[in-house]
Design a protein around this motif. Structure first.
Motif, PDB file in Angstrom:
ATOM      1  N   GLN A 106      15.475  -8.325  18.530  1.00  0.00           N
ATOM      2  CA  GLN A 106      14.475  -7.703  19.399  1.00  0.00           C
ATOM      3  C   GLN A 106      14.854  -6.272  19.784  1.00  0.00           C
ATOM      4  OE1 GLN A 106      14.210 -10.552  22.593  1.00  0.00           O
ATOM      5  NE2 GLN A 106      12.764 -11.826  21.484  1.00  0.00           N
ATOM      6  N   LEU A 107      16.077  -5.872  19.493  1.00  0.00           N
ATOM      7  CA  LEU A 107      16.531  -4.509  19.800  1.00  0.00           C
ATOM      8  C   LEU A 107      16.418  -3.576  18.597  1.00  0.00           C
ATOM      9  CD1 LEU A 107      19.715  -5.532  21.805  1.00  0.00           C
ATOM     10  CD2 LEU A 107      17.516  -4.752  22.744  1.00  0.00           C
ATOM     11  N   ASP A 108      16.126  -4.123  17.434  1.00  0.00           N
ATOM     12  CA  ASP A 108      16.116  -3.339  16.200  1.00  0.00           C
ATOM     13  C   ASP A 108      15.162  -2.151  16.237  1.00  0.00           C
ATOM     14  OD1 ASP A 108      18.007  -5.082  15.214  1.00  0.00           O
ATOM     15  OD2 ASP A 108      16.628  -6.129  13.854  1.00  0.00           O
ATOM     16  N   ALA A 109      14.057  -2.274  16.934  1.00  0.00           N
ATOM     17  CA  ALA A 109      13.081  -1.175  17.002  1.00  0.00           C
ATOM     18  C   ALA A 109      13.612   0.021  17.781  1.00  0.00           C
ATOM     19  CB  ALA A 109      11.781  -1.673  17.631  1.00  0.00           C
ATOM     20  N   TRP A 110      14.643  -0.193  18.581  1.00  0.00           N
ATOM     21  CA  TRP A 110      15.145   0.841  19.483  1.00  0.00           C
ATOM     22  C   TRP A 110      16.504   1.404  19.090  1.00  0.00           C
ATOM     23  CZ3 TRP A 110      11.322   1.970  22.696  1.00  0.00           C
ATOM     24  CH2 TRP A 110      10.358   0.982  22.935  1.00  0.00           C
ATOM     25  N   VAL A 111      17.317   0.583  18.428  1.00  0.00           N
ATOM     26  CA  VAL A 111      18.717   0.913  18.174  1.00  0.00           C
ATOM     27  C   VAL A 111      18.919   1.360  16.732  1.00  0.00           C
ATOM     28  CG1 VAL A 111      21.057  -0.051  18.085  1.00  0.00           C
ATOM     29  CG2 VAL A 111      19.519  -0.675  19.953  1.00  0.00           C
ATOM     30  N   ASP A 112      19.733   2.395  16.546  1.00  0.00           N
ATOM     31  CA  ASP A 112      20.120   2.863  15.218  1.00  0.00           C
ATOM     32  C   ASP A 112      21.431   2.172  14.848  1.00  0.00           C
ATOM     33  OD1 ASP A 112      20.588   4.232  12.876  1.00  0.00           O
ATOM     34  OD2 ASP A 112      21.026   6.148  13.842  1.00  0.00           O
ATOM     35  N   TRP A 113      21.342   0.889  14.495  1.00  0.00           N
ATOM     36  CA  TRP A 113      22.545   0.108  14.196  1.00  0.00           C
ATOM     37  C   TRP A 113      23.405   0.745  13.104  1.00  0.00           C
ATOM     38  CZ3 TRP A 113      23.541  -2.909  17.977  1.00  0.00           C
ATOM     39  CH2 TRP A 113      22.574  -3.680  18.613  1.00  0.00           C
ATOM     40  N   PRO A 114      22.827   1.304  12.021  1.00  0.00           N
ATOM     41  CA  PRO A 114      23.672   1.864  10.955  1.00  0.00           C
ATOM     42  C   PRO A 114      24.583   3.012  11.405  1.00  0.00           C
ATOM     43  CG  PRO A 114      21.458   1.508  10.137  1.00  0.00           C
ATOM     44  CD  PRO A 114      21.411   1.289  11.627  1.00  0.00           C
ATOM     45  N   SER A 115      24.277   3.624  12.562  1.00  0.00           N
ATOM     46  CA  SER A 115      25.142   4.720  13.020  1.00  0.00           C
ATOM     47  C   SER A 115      26.438   4.212  13.653  1.00  0.00           C
ATOM     48  CB  SER A 115      24.395   5.620  13.998  1.00  0.00           C
ATOM     49  OG  SER A 115      24.125   4.916  15.187  1.00  0.00           O
ATOM     50  N   LEU A 116      26.514   2.900  13.903  1.00  0.00           N
ATOM     51  CA  LEU A 116      27.757   2.308  14.406  1.00  0.00           C
ATOM     52  C   LEU A 116      28.593   1.839  13.228  1.00  0.00           C
ATOM     53  CD1 LEU A 116      26.405   0.010  17.274  1.00  0.00           C
ATOM     54  CD2 LEU A 116      27.473   2.257  17.521  1.00  0.00           C
ATOM     55  N   ASP A 117      29.920   1.968  13.347  1.00  0.00           N
ATOM     56  CA  ASP A 117      30.745   1.395  12.287  1.00  0.00           C
ATOM     57  C   ASP A 117      30.832  -0.118  12.496  1.00  0.00           C
ATOM     58  OD1 ASP A 117      32.967   0.717  13.995  1.00  0.00           O
ATOM     59  OD2 ASP A 117      33.840   2.708  13.703  1.00  0.00           O
ATOM     60  N   VAL A 118      31.407  -0.801  11.539  1.00  0.00           N
ATOM     61  CA  VAL A 118      31.424  -2.262  11.545  1.00  0.00           C
ATOM     62  C   VAL A 118      32.084  -2.797  12.813  1.00  0.00           C
ATOM     63  CG1 VAL A 118      32.334  -4.302  10.349  1.00  0.00           C
ATOM     64  CG2 VAL A 118      31.338  -2.424   9.034  1.00  0.00           C
ATOM     65  N   GLU A 119      33.209  -2.229  13.213  1.00  0.00           N
ATOM     66  CA  GLU A 119      33.919  -2.720  14.405  1.00  0.00           C
ATOM     67  C   GLU A 119      33.126  -2.448  15.683  1.00  0.00           C
ATOM     68  OE1 GLU A 119      36.100  -4.435  17.205  1.00  0.00           O
ATOM     69  OE2 GLU A 119      36.173  -4.840  15.064  1.00  0.00           O
ATOM     70  N   PHE A 173       7.333 -12.969  24.878  1.00  0.00           N
ATOM     71  CA  PHE A 173       6.727 -11.641  24.783  1.00  0.00           C
ATOM     72  C   PHE A 173       6.839 -11.119  23.355  1.00  0.00           C
ATOM     73  CE2 PHE A 173       7.467  -6.930  25.534  1.00  0.00           C
ATOM     74  CZ  PHE A 173       6.119  -6.613  25.611  1.00  0.00           C
ATOM     75  N   GLY A 174       7.914 -11.487  22.676  1.00  0.00           N
ATOM     76  CA  GLY A 174       8.090 -11.112  21.277  1.00  0.00           C
ATOM     77  C   GLY A 174       8.964  -9.906  21.051  1.00  0.00           C
ATOM     78  N   LYS A 175       9.505  -9.335  22.115  1.00  0.00           N
ATOM     79  CA  LYS A 175      10.399  -8.185  21.956  1.00  0.00           C
ATOM     80  C   LYS A 175      11.177  -7.955  23.243  1.00  0.00           C
ATOM     81  CE  LYS A 175       6.517  -5.027  22.785  1.00  0.00           C
ATOM     82  NZ  LYS A 175       5.773  -3.887  22.243  1.00  0.00           N
ATOM     83  N   ALA A 176      12.042  -6.958  23.205  1.00  0.00           N
ATOM     84  CA  ALA A 176      12.849  -6.604  24.372  1.00  0.00           C
ATOM     85  C   ALA A 176      11.955  -6.071  25.485  1.00  0.00           C
ATOM     86  CB  ALA A 176      13.882  -5.545  23.987  1.00  0.00           C
ATOM     87  N   ILE A 177      12.453  -6.157  26.707  1.00  0.00           N
ATOM     88  CA  ILE A 177      11.748  -5.599  27.854  1.00  0.00           C
ATOM     89  C   ILE A 177      12.676  -4.632  28.595  1.00  0.00           C
ATOM     90  CG2 ILE A 177      10.251  -7.609  28.129  1.00  0.00           C
ATOM     91  CD1 ILE A 177      11.972  -8.441  30.553  1.00  0.00           C
ATOM     92  N   VAL A 178      12.089  -3.778  29.414  1.00  0.00           N
ATOM     93  CA  VAL A 178      12.878  -2.924  30.294  1.00  0.00           C
ATOM     94  C   VAL A 178      13.585  -3.820  31.301  1.00  0.00           C
ATOM     95  CG1 VAL A 178      12.733  -1.202  32.146  1.00  0.00           C
ATOM     96  CG2 VAL A 178      11.421  -0.885  30.033  1.00  0.00           C
ATOM     97  N   SER A 179      14.820  -3.471  31.617  1.00  0.00           N
ATOM     98  CA  SER A 179      15.571  -4.206  32.636  1.00  0.00           C
ATOM     99  C   SER A 179      16.308  -3.206  33.511  1.00  0.00           C
ATOM    100  CB  SER A 179      16.569  -5.166  31.989  1.00  0.00           C
ATOM    101  OG  SER A 179      17.232  -5.921  32.985  1.00  0.00           O
ATOM    102  N   THR A 180      15.785  -2.997  34.699  1.00  0.00           N
ATOM    103  CA  THR A 180      16.430  -2.118  35.665  1.00  0.00           C
ATOM    104  C   THR A 180      16.474  -2.848  36.998  1.00  0.00           C
ATOM    105  OG1 THR A 180      16.370   0.105  36.669  1.00  0.00           O
ATOM    106  CG2 THR A 180      14.240  -0.946  36.240  1.00  0.00           C
ATOM    107  N   SER A 181      17.475  -2.582  37.785  1.00  0.00           N
ATOM    108  CA  SER A 181      17.599  -3.305  39.049  1.00  0.00           C
ATOM    109  C   SER A 181      16.398  -3.029  39.946  1.00  0.00           C
ATOM    110  CB  SER A 181      18.900  -2.941  39.755  1.00  0.00           C
ATOM    111  OG  SER A 181      18.997  -1.550  39.938  1.00  0.00           O
ATOM    112  N   ALA A 182      16.015  -4.025  40.712  1.00  0.00           N
ATOM    113  CA  ALA A 182      14.794  -3.972  41.529  1.00  0.00           C
ATOM    114  C   ALA A 182      15.078  -3.339  42.889  1.00  0.00           C
ATOM    115  CB  ALA A 182      14.227  -5.377  41.703  1.00  0.00           C
ATOM    116  N   ASN A 183      15.509  -2.096  42.827  1.00  0.00           N
ATOM    117  CA  ASN A 183      15.800  -1.345  44.044  1.00  0.00           C
ATOM    118  C   ASN A 183      15.249   0.068  43.920  1.00  0.00           C
ATOM    119  OD1 ASN A 183      17.913  -1.073  41.974  1.00  0.00           O
ATOM    120  ND2 ASN A 183      18.807   0.391  43.384  1.00  0.00           N
ATOM    121  N   LEU A 184      15.063   0.707  45.054  1.00  0.00           N
ATOM    122  CA  LEU A 184      14.731   2.125  45.048  1.00  0.00           C
ATOM    123  C   LEU A 184      15.968   2.885  44.601  1.00  0.00           C
ATOM    124  CD1 LEU A 184      12.782   2.334  48.427  1.00  0.00           C
ATOM    125  CD2 LEU A 184      11.829   2.153  46.122  1.00  0.00           C
ATOM    126  N   ALA A 185      15.772   4.029  43.943  1.00  0.00           N
ATOM    127  CA  ALA A 185      16.893   4.831  43.462  1.00  0.00           C
ATOM    128  C   ALA A 185      17.890   5.064  44.591  1.00  0.00           C
ATOM    129  CB  ALA A 185      16.384   6.153  42.916  1.00  0.00           C
TER     130      ALA A 185
END
Length: 189
Positions: free
Chosen positions: A67-80, A131-143
């Motif tokens: 579900q993160l594939d649409a957002w993350v450039d996995w190939p830019s990370l090395d294997v480790e 939902f079928g994909k990732a969602i935003v996840s931020t703490s439920a507080n004012l900045a």
């Protein structure tokens, strides 16, 4: 303060997110705010509700790595680097990883990376799956305010700005997830 909104099921919350709504939901450690990360209006509504600067970027939470594939450039990370993140999921660890070029600024902020996590919270994982994909996840507080560990700690302003409160409770951790840099493995938060 107890919310006026009735608790919604995971299935109802997934449908609300799909329709552009904001959902208050329990994560591993704190109560979070979520929406569809590809819906700019929903994300901007969430940022305005939190009074959060878009430049900071947001965390995406998923029920499965794919579900993160649409957002993350996995190939830019090395294997480790890639393996290091995968070993902590599902879990309480968020990783800052290079993002795809198409990732919008309302998600990545001023960065060329995105913070992502595969959750260990069963209800949130189910919500993402429905939902079928990732969602935003931020703490439920004012900045700049403390992250709420309990629903009763969520401010009236946040409660008034959401479309649903998901049933369930946190998993009992006493802080937001740890954030790691994928390139170095260093703990950022």
């Amino acid at each position: 303060m107890m919310p006026d909104l009735p608790r919604a099921s995971v299935t109802q919350c997934a449908a609300i997110i799909a329709c552009g709504g904001l959902v208050l939901y329990p994560t591993e450690g704190v109560w979070g705010l979520g929406c569809d990360p590809s819906n700019e209006a929903a994300v901007r509504r969430l940022l305005a509700l939190k009074q959060r600067d878009e430049a900071k970027g947001l965390i995406l939470i998923a029920g499965a790595t794919a579900q993160l594939d649409a957002w993350v450039d996995w190939p830019s990370l090395d294997v480790e680097q890639h393996a290091r993140a995968l070993r902590t999921w599902p879990g309480f660890h968020t990783w800052i990883v290079p993002c795809r070029q198409a990732t919008p600024t309302w998600i990545r902020g001023r960065h060329d990376s995105v913070a992502v996590r595969v959750t260990a919270h069963p209800a949130v994982a189910t919500m993402c799956s429905q939902f079928g994909k990732a969602i935003v996840s931020t703490s439920a507080n004012l900045a700049s305010k403390p992250s709420p560990l309990h629903l009763r700690e969520v401010s009236a302003e946040i409660l008034a700005g959401v479309d649903a409160i998901c049933e369930g409770e946190t998993l009992g951790y006493t802080s937001p997830s740890q954030i790691h840099d994928a390139a170095s493995g260093a703990i950022v938060r």
